[in-house]
Design an enzyme around this catalytic site. Sequence first.
Site, mmCIF file in Angstrom:
data_model
loop_
_atom_site.group_PDB
_atom_site.id
_atom_site.type_symbol
_atom_site.label_atom_id
_atom_site.label_comp_id
_atom_site.label_asym_id
_atom_site.label_seq_id
_atom_site.Cartn_x
_atom_site.Cartn_y
_atom_site.Cartn_z
ATOM 1 N N ASP A 1 -29.756 25.375 29.777
ATOM 2 C CA ASP A 1 -30.392 26.134 28.699
ATOM 3 C C ASP A 1 -31.884 26.270 28.967
ATOM 4 O O ASP A 1 -32.660 25.365 28.642
ATOM 5 C CB ASP A 1 -30.156 25.423 27.362
ATOM 6 C CG ASP A 1 -30.952 26.048 26.220
ATOM 7 O OD1 ASP A 1 -31.353 27.228 26.343
ATOM 8 O OD2 ASP A 1 -31.184 25.350 25.214
ATOM 9 N N LYS B 1 -25.369 18.757 29.129
ATOM 10 C CA LYS B 1 -26.227 19.925 28.967
ATOM 11 C C LYS B 1 -27.613 19.582 29.497
ATOM 12 O O LYS B 1 -28.159 18.526 29.195
ATOM 13 C CB LYS B 1 -26.323 20.325 27.492
ATOM 14 C CG LYS B 1 -27.372 21.399 27.204
ATOM 15 C CD LYS B 1 -27.347 21.821 25.752
ATOM 16 C CE LYS B 1 -28.521 22.719 25.401
ATOM 17 N NZ LYS B 1 -28.434 23.278 24.050
ATOM 18 N N TYR C 1 -27.288 15.340 26.332
ATOM 19 C CA TYR C 1 -28.323 16.372 26.284
ATOM 20 C C TYR C 1 -29.508 15.871 27.110
ATOM 21 O O TYR C 1 -30.288 15.044 26.643
ATOM 22 C CB TYR C 1 -28.717 16.601 24.821
ATOM 23 C CG TYR C 1 -29.417 17.905 24.525
ATOM 24 C CD1 TYR C 1 -29.947 18.711 25.518
ATOM 25 C CD2 TYR C 1 -29.559 18.338 23.210
ATOM 26 C CE1 TYR C 1 -30.589 19.896 25.239
ATOM 27 C CE2 TYR C 1 -30.191 19.530 22.898
ATOM 28 C CZ TYR C 1 -30.703 20.304 23.909
ATOM 29 O OH TYR C 1 -31.344 21.486 23.627
ATOM 30 N N LYS D 1 -31.501 20.811 29.513
ATOM 31 C CA LYS D 1 -32.554 21.676 28.986
ATOM 32 C C LYS D 1 -33.452 22.100 30.139
ATOM 33 O O LYS D 1 -34.056 21.262 30.810
ATOM 34 C CB LYS D 1 -33.373 20.932 27.923
ATOM 35 C CG LYS D 1 -34.554 21.723 27.386
ATOM 36 C CD LYS D 1 -34.114 22.946 26.592
ATOM 37 C CE LYS D 1 -33.621 22.557 25.219
ATOM 38 N NZ LYS D 1 -33.285 23.743 24.399
ATOM 39 N N HIS E 1 -25.757 23.605 17.738
ATOM 40 C CA HIS E 1 -27.102 23.348 18.244
ATOM 41 C C HIS E 1 -27.713 22.180 17.466
ATOM 42 O O HIS E 1 -27.275 21.865 16.358
ATOM 43 C CB HIS E 1 -27.927 24.632 18.050
ATOM 44 C CG HIS E 1 -29.402 24.447 18.064
ATOM 45 N ND1 HIS E 1 -30.143 24.306 16.903
ATOM 46 C CD2 HIS E 1 -30.289 24.405 19.083
ATOM 47 C CE1 HIS E 1 -31.418 24.181 17.215
ATOM 48 N NE2 HIS E 1 -31.532 24.244 18.522
ATOM 49 N N SER E 2 -28.717 21.535 18.047
ATOM 50 C CA SER E 2 -29.398 20.470 17.309
ATOM 51 C C SER E 2 -30.884 20.477 17.617
ATOM 52 O O SER E 2 -31.327 21.027 18.623
ATOM 53 C CB SER E 2 -28.817 19.090 17.660
ATOM 54 O OG SER E 2 -29.448 18.539 18.800
ATOM 55 N N HIS F 1 -29.553 15.548 19.761
ATOM 56 C CA HIS F 1 -30.721 14.847 20.297
ATOM 57 C C HIS F 1 -30.662 13.342 19.991
ATOM 58 O O HIS F 1 -31.588 12.613 20.354
ATOM 59 C CB HIS F 1 -32.010 15.397 19.658
ATOM 60 C CG HIS F 1 -32.463 16.715 20.182
ATOM 61 N ND1 HIS F 1 -31.722 17.863 20.060
ATOM 62 C CD2 HIS F 1 -33.602 17.081 20.827
ATOM 63 C CE1 HIS F 1 -32.393 18.878 20.586
ATOM 64 N NE2 HIS F 1 -33.532 18.434 21.069
#
Length: 436
Positions: free
Chosen positions: A234, A204, A157, A206, A334-335, A363
Amino acid sequence: MTSHAIRQVRVTPIAFRDPPLLNAAGIHEPWALRAILEIETASGLVGINETYGDQSMLDVLAKAAPALQGLSPWDLNTMETRVQAMVKVPVQTAGHTSEFLGEQISLAPGTHVSKNAAKAISAFEVAMLDLQGQLANAPVVDLLGGAAREAVPFSAYLFFKYAEHIDQAGTDYPADPFGEGLAPEQMVAQARRMIAQYGFKSIKLKAGALPPEQEVAALLALAKAFPGAPLRIDPNANWSVATSLNVVEQLRGVLEYYEDPAPGLQGMAEVAQQCEVPLATNMVVTDYKEFAENVRLGCPVRIVLSDHHYWGGLRTTQQLSRLCQTFDMGLSMHSNSHLGISLIAMTHLAASVPHLSYACDTHYPWQDEEIVQGGRLTFENGSLRVPRGPGLGVRIDPESLARLHDNYLRCGIRARDDLGQMRKYDPTFTGKQPRY
């Protein structure tokens, strides 16, 4: 009171270091908040959990905790009924927005008052399942029907970020080891470091924090550096429909899925009409009513990123999985910033769900603290093995709990405020969305 009846609920707020991670709403503050639950029976058995730690959540937990008094750890239905009766949702809760200095800013679903009952139910349910597992000498995954997989895959992430917090200069607050992450080559270095340590197979990014062309360049650099790795982006609904379509065209053939590019379910539906990449969300399908509306619109959202913390617990997320399977939709998780108890609960749940379509978010690599005995959890090739001990299979380290609670008492933060933190860097920042 029988020996297994619940006699006490303890809630301990904690804070742990969080890096300066950029997002659509602003930037992470130096400290992330969580709450640690301990539900004790008359015999002294203790079930544990971890949930949100902002002041509003602490108030909800304090209001709802008496609902558990005298209950058996097995009586989850009564717990739910009592909590729903005690935690009233305000009438005016339309949309996941909140007033801040007179402006409307988009918030994560877990912060919204409409989720208060679901959040409290989830917080208590996991701790009660931990008690059940201890009483039955079985792991939580077995209480949920058994393991569909022995290990759960998670995703790297990545965040655009500054090297350090603006308010950590001259203090003993340590800089995180990842350093600055703004340019494409810095994001590739961030990914290499994270994957080398954890073994993640998918990535992923952000987004929604920098101009879209800068974020596109970063993702294209990642695609070149990690050929064949599943990639997601995202922007947290910070792009207009036009920008969303422009970006996905530039990323043709690159994305595994496209997460929350445009605001609202209607905005997502407009993107879906002209986008071949499946759309994912943790923002517009966050409860069963919104799930039904997505179905009514023909399922423009193809992948639900569930989160047991605000969906209402582990068991209801299993029901969500069945619905996703029924409507030919994907499911992942999701986190938010979290420690090991939340991560272990996610792992038990994800292991119990046969219909898990994608590696889950976490995360965890961004945190350097831990609250469970034995310290930081160990990933193997990007996955976490399901603990086979009773209940959740982890216990609280008392010294860590005391230290992290002391952090909470000293940090001065009582509610997450990414927008306010960003204004320390840029006083003109408004948080208005979509910005691009």
